[in-house]
Design a protein around this motif. Structure first.
Motif, mmCIF file in Angstrom:
data_model
loop_
_atom_site.group_PDB
_atom_site.id
_atom_site.type_symbol
_atom_site.label_atom_id
_atom_site.label_comp_id
_atom_site.label_asym_id
_atom_site.label_seq_id
_atom_site.Cartn_x
_atom_site.Cartn_y
_atom_site.Cartn_z
ATOM 1 N N VAL A 1 -8.825 14.542 -6.324
ATOM 2 C CA VAL A 1 -8.428 13.501 -7.274
ATOM 3 C C VAL A 1 -7.348 12.581 -6.707
ATOM 4 N N PRO A 2 -6.242 13.104 -6.128
ATOM 5 C CA PRO A 2 -5.264 12.165 -5.555
ATOM 6 C C PRO A 2 -5.818 11.317 -4.416
ATOM 7 N N VAL A 3 -6.748 11.858 -3.624
ATOM 8 C CA VAL A 3 -7.349 11.061 -2.550
ATOM 9 C C VAL A 3 -8.178 9.916 -3.128
ATOM 10 N N ILE A 4 -8.976 10.213 -4.157
ATOM 11 C CA ILE A 4 -9.777 9.154 -4.784
ATOM 12 C C ILE A 4 -8.875 8.111 -5.431
ATOM 13 N N ALA A 5 -7.809 8.564 -6.105
ATOM 14 C CA ALA A 5 -6.870 7.623 -6.716
ATOM 15 C C ALA A 5 -6.186 6.759 -5.661
ATOM 16 N N ALA A 6 -5.844 7.356 -4.509
ATOM 17 C CA ALA A 6 -5.209 6.589 -3.426
ATOM 18 C C ALA A 6 -6.175 5.553 -2.856
ATOM 19 N N VAL B 1 0.837 -1.205 0.000
ATOM 20 C CA VAL B 1 0.000 0.000 0.000
ATOM 21 C C VAL B 1 0.875 1.259 0.000
ATOM 22 N N ALA B 2 1.919 1.262 0.828
ATOM 23 C CA ALA B 2 2.807 2.430 0.883
ATOM 24 C C ALA B 2 3.516 2.659 -0.453
ATOM 25 N N ARG B 3 4.000 1.576 -1.076
ATOM 26 C CA ARG B 3 4.668 1.734 -2.373
ATOM 27 C C ARG B 3 3.679 2.150 -3.451
ATOM 28 N N GLY B 4 2.465 1.596 -3.418
ATOM 29 C CA GLY B 4 1.459 2.003 -4.395
ATOM 30 C C GLY B 4 1.047 3.455 -4.220
ATOM 31 N N LEU B 5 0.918 3.886 -2.962
ATOM 32 C CA LEU B 5 0.591 5.284 -2.700
ATOM 33 C C LEU B 5 1.694 6.211 -3.197
ATOM 34 N N ASN B 6 2.942 5.797 -3.000
ATOM 35 C CA ASN B 6 4.067 6.582 -3.494
ATOM 36 C C ASN B 6 4.022 6.692 -5.019
ATOM 37 N N ASP B 7 3.724 5.581 -5.695
ATOM 38 C CA ASP B 7 3.649 5.608 -7.162
ATOM 39 C C ASP B 7 2.514 6.508 -7.651
ATOM 40 N N VAL B 8 1.356 6.401 -6.998
ATOM 41 C CA VAL B 8 0.198 7.189 -7.426
ATOM 42 C C VAL B 8 0.456 8.685 -7.231
ATOM 43 N N LEU B 9 0.940 9.068 -6.053
ATOM 44 C CA LEU B 9 1.158 10.483 -5.773
ATOM 45 C C LEU B 9 2.277 11.068 -6.634
ATOM 46 N N SER B 10 3.376 10.327 -6.787
ATOM 47 C CA SER B 10 4.469 10.844 -7.602
ATOM 48 C C SER B 10 4.038 11.018 -9.051
#
Length: 355
Positions: free
Chosen positions: A326-331, A197-206
């Motif tokens: 948008v980033p919150v929904i994507a996360a 989850v942490a790595r996916g969140l990093n990928d999405v936000l970056s």
């Protein structure tokens, strides 16, 4: 012993902890928002830091390279402000001085671009437009006052302008420790989900922050060049407004286009249809070529969720809520995908063990 069900007690205790956590988040919302903007700034600076570190090699300390990169970014921002800030302020002042004259009924009727069949209705349309503008101005005054209050409050908290880059600097500096922590977390059976989850969140936000920065830059350059070539007045001011509104999905570009057309019409610009063609062509290029190329599949959010997120974000947190919707929904979407994958992996592992 006391007639208390253990399972019920655990549920009540968990619910109490969740409510306490939500209350703490609400109480610290300003601090958390500043930290979040620091994270976003880190994603913008980190690629430059990576390039600089590769160029310098292991001979130069990591801290020194990061200091040089931050100094270079601050210098670029200051140089851009010196080159274009005064002109934008001058254009904004000039537009503010001309607005009362441009919005007079006689001026509106004379400058209103109409095709020949609608020419007999010029006076009536001018009066209708005047009433609409007066009503819009009356409704906009509370918003302007609220915006002014917010800006005054922000001016009294300029320390946040310093805190954001400092937090970003420290976050990039501690990136190796964060990587090692996630690697150790992934080794635990119960920690693999949260590591993913942490790595996916990093990928999405970056991906989202860097793509959004490139979209804003592309809008600023395209609008500045095109409006300048077409001879539209207040070029830099309008291009800067369009670039800022680009961070608001769906509604931001539409508001920017309507604002630019309105200013062009009331300023006496005679080639409005060229502007309309440019906006249509640029939106097709932006929405169907550039945006899909920059945004990964995990960042793209369905339009209906975008609209819902914008409205909900505005209700919950105003302008910051709109920006973060948008980033919150994507996360959240990424978190749901990781939970589903984790459950599937556990079921497959359980089936293999039984077999």
């Amino acid at each position: 012993m006391f007639g208390i069900d253990v399972r019920t007690a655990r549920v009540v205790w968990t619910a109490a902890l969740v409510l306490l956590g939500l209350y703490c988040i609400y109480t610290m919302r300003t601090t958390l928002l500043v930290m979040l903007f620091g994270v976003f700034f880190s994603y913008l600076v980190y690629p430059l830091f990576t390039l600089a570190q590769r160029a310098c090699g292991l001979r130069v300390p990591r801290t020194l390279v990061l200091l040089v990169v931050f100094a270079a970014v601050a210098s670029i921002i200051g140089l851009v402000g010196l080159l274009f800030g005064n002109q934008i302020v001058a254009e904004a002042t000039n537009l503010g001085q001309q607005l009362p004259k441009l919005l007079q009924p006689g001026e509106l009727e004379r400058r209103l671009p109409l095709p020949a069949p609608l020419e007999p209705l010029r006076v009536r349309l001018g009066i209708l437009l005047q009433h609409l503008l007066e009503g819009g101005t009356a409704q906009a005054l509370p918003v302007v006052r609220g915006l002014g209050t917010s800006l005054f409050h922000a001016a009294g908290n300029l320390i946040y302008v310093v805190v954001v880059p400092i937090f970003s600097f420290l976050m990039i500096l501690e990136a190796p420790w964060i990587e090692s922590f996630l690697a150790s977390l992934a080794q635990r059976p119960d920690g693999r989900l949260w590591s993913n989850v942490a790595r996916g969140l990093n990928d999405v936000l970056s991906q989202y922050v860097r793509a959004l920065a490139l979209l804003v830059l592309a809008t600023l350059v395209s609008y500045s060049v095109t409006l300048g070539l077409l001879g539209v007045p207040f070029t830099l001011l309008l291009a800067g407004l369009a670039a800022v509104l680009e961070i608001i999905p769906v509604f931001g570009p539409l508001i920017a286009a309507l604002t630019i057309i309105a200013v062009a019409v009331f300023s006496g610009y005679g080639h409005v249809w060229w502007l309309v063609l440019f906006f249509a062509a640029y939106r097709i290029f932006q929405d169907y070529i550039l945006n899909p190329w920059l945004m990964s599949e995990g960042v793209n959010v369905p339009a209906i969720l975008v609209v819902f997120g914008l409205l909900a974000g505005d209700e919950l947190a105003g302008v910051p809520g709109i920006f973060l919707s948008v980033p919150v929904i994507a996360a959240l979407r990424m978190f749901a995908v990781q939970v589903r994958l984790h459950r599937a992996a556990r079921l497959n592992a359980g089936g293999a063990a039984q077999g």
